[in-house]
Design a protein around this motif. Sequence first.
Motif, PDB file in Angstrom:
ATOM      1  N   UNK A 198     -70.056  22.436   8.185  1.00 29.71           N
ATOM      2  CA  UNK A 198     -69.694  23.601   8.984  1.00 29.71           C
ATOM      3  C   UNK A 198     -68.372  24.194   8.513  1.00 29.71           C
ATOM      4  N   UNK A 199     -68.223  25.515   8.622  1.00 30.82           N
ATOM      5  CA  UNK A 199     -66.937  26.147   8.301  1.00 30.82           C
ATOM      6  C   UNK A 199     -65.856  25.703   9.295  1.00 30.82           C
ATOM      7  N   UNK A 200     -64.634  25.624   8.778  1.00 32.08           N
ATOM      8  CA  UNK A 200     -63.491  25.292   9.647  1.00 32.08           C
ATOM      9  C   UNK A 200     -62.363  26.259   9.352  1.00 32.08           C
ATOM     10  N   UNK A 201     -61.650  26.637  10.405  1.00 24.00           N
ATOM     11  CA  UNK A 201     -60.571  27.604  10.239  1.00 24.00           C
ATOM     12  C   UNK A 201     -59.477  27.045   9.342  1.00 24.00           C
ATOM     13  N   UNK A 202     -59.114  27.808   8.320  1.00 21.22           N
ATOM     14  CA  UNK A 202     -57.976  27.457   7.483  1.00 21.22           C
ATOM     15  C   UNK A 202     -56.728  28.136   8.045  1.00 21.22           C
ATOM     16  N   UNK A 203     -56.816  29.446   8.204  1.00 23.21           N
ATOM     17  CA  UNK A 203     -55.698  30.160   8.798  1.00 23.21           C
ATOM     18  C   UNK A 203     -56.102  31.564   9.202  1.00 23.21           C
ATOM     19  N   UNK A 204     -55.418  32.070  10.219  1.00 25.53           N
ATOM     20  CA  UNK A 204     -55.552  33.474  10.575  1.00 25.53           C
ATOM     21  C   UNK A 204     -54.661  34.277   9.631  1.00 25.53           C
ATOM     22  N   UNK A 205     -54.935  35.556   9.516  1.00 26.19           N
ATOM     23  CA  UNK A 205     -54.164  36.410   8.616  1.00 26.19           C
ATOM     24  C   UNK A 205     -53.528  37.524   9.431  1.00 26.19           C
ATOM     25  N   UNK A 206     -52.218  37.655   9.333  1.00 29.35           N
ATOM     26  CA  UNK A 206     -51.496  38.659  10.109  1.00 29.35           C
ATOM     27  C   UNK A 206     -50.913  39.716   9.168  1.00 29.35           C
ATOM     28  N   UNK A 207     -50.647  40.873   9.741  1.00 29.38           N
ATOM     29  CA  UNK A 207     -50.156  41.995   8.939  1.00 29.38           C
ATOM     30  C   UNK A 207     -48.865  41.662   8.203  1.00 29.38           C
ATOM     31  N   UNK A 208     -48.070  40.807   8.812  1.00 34.01           N
ATOM     32  CA  UNK A 208     -46.780  40.460   8.209  1.00 34.01           C
ATOM     33  C   UNK A 208     -46.918  39.369   7.156  1.00 34.01           C
ATOM     34  N   UNK A 209     -48.118  38.874   6.985  1.00 35.20           N
ATOM     35  CA  UNK A 209     -48.315  37.753   6.078  1.00 35.20           C
ATOM     36  C   UNK A 209     -47.938  36.452   6.759  1.00 35.20           C
TER      37      UNK A 209
END
Lengths: 112, 117
Positions: free
Chosen positions: A43-54
């Motif tokens: 199953x896929x697992x979250x690595x990271x969210x991506x924000x506008x500021x990096x």
Amino acid sequence: RKEVEQDPGPFNVPEGATVAFNCTYSNSASQSFFWYRQDCRKEPKLLMSVYSSGNEDGRFTAQLNRASQYISLLIRDSKLSDSATYLCVVGRMDTGRRALTFGSGTRLQVQP
Amino acid sequence: EAQVTQNPRYLITVTGKKLTVTCSQNMNHEYMSWYRQDPGLGLRQIYYSMNVEVTDKGDVPEGYKVSRKEKRNFPLILESPSPNQTSLYFCASSFGTTTGGLDNEQFFGPGTRLTVL
């Protein structure tokens, strides 16, 4: 044209290398962005969210460029355990429907 | 342990024989969804549910049904399976919040590999 596009790879890199993946999305109304990791047939697992500021999490750095509609993931000092498929995911609200769209994934193989 | 469970994990069936794949989560998540994953196509959303008794179509709903009678369960029903529904299926859940799960981490079940002959 796919809504979320990724280079399928595979990217074959030696341990310790730095590798970068890009992902482009077509819908300018997209509002949330993620990188997920998927090991073979799991199953896929979250690595990271991506924000506008990096944002950065250890060896991983994610960036978002809304003007050009692309997302990037940089992995520094690659480890054998980083070998996996990396999925770019984009979320949007569309005529009341909530949609999470997954890219086909970029496969990374880190070699000793 | 916080988790999403799916059953069965593997299923081989024949065209036209109704089947149900169960999905259950123990994290009190509002948002649940079903995906299918096919080579070269990535994960595609079949149906999703914002909460009990609230469901909506995803990108590829044809040939599938869902129900959400309880918060923890979200079964996927194939009334008359066909060979083009042979795929790897994932159930996922997340907290809903105001954006209906779009901003939150999706927790996936282990997958169900379905073969329709």
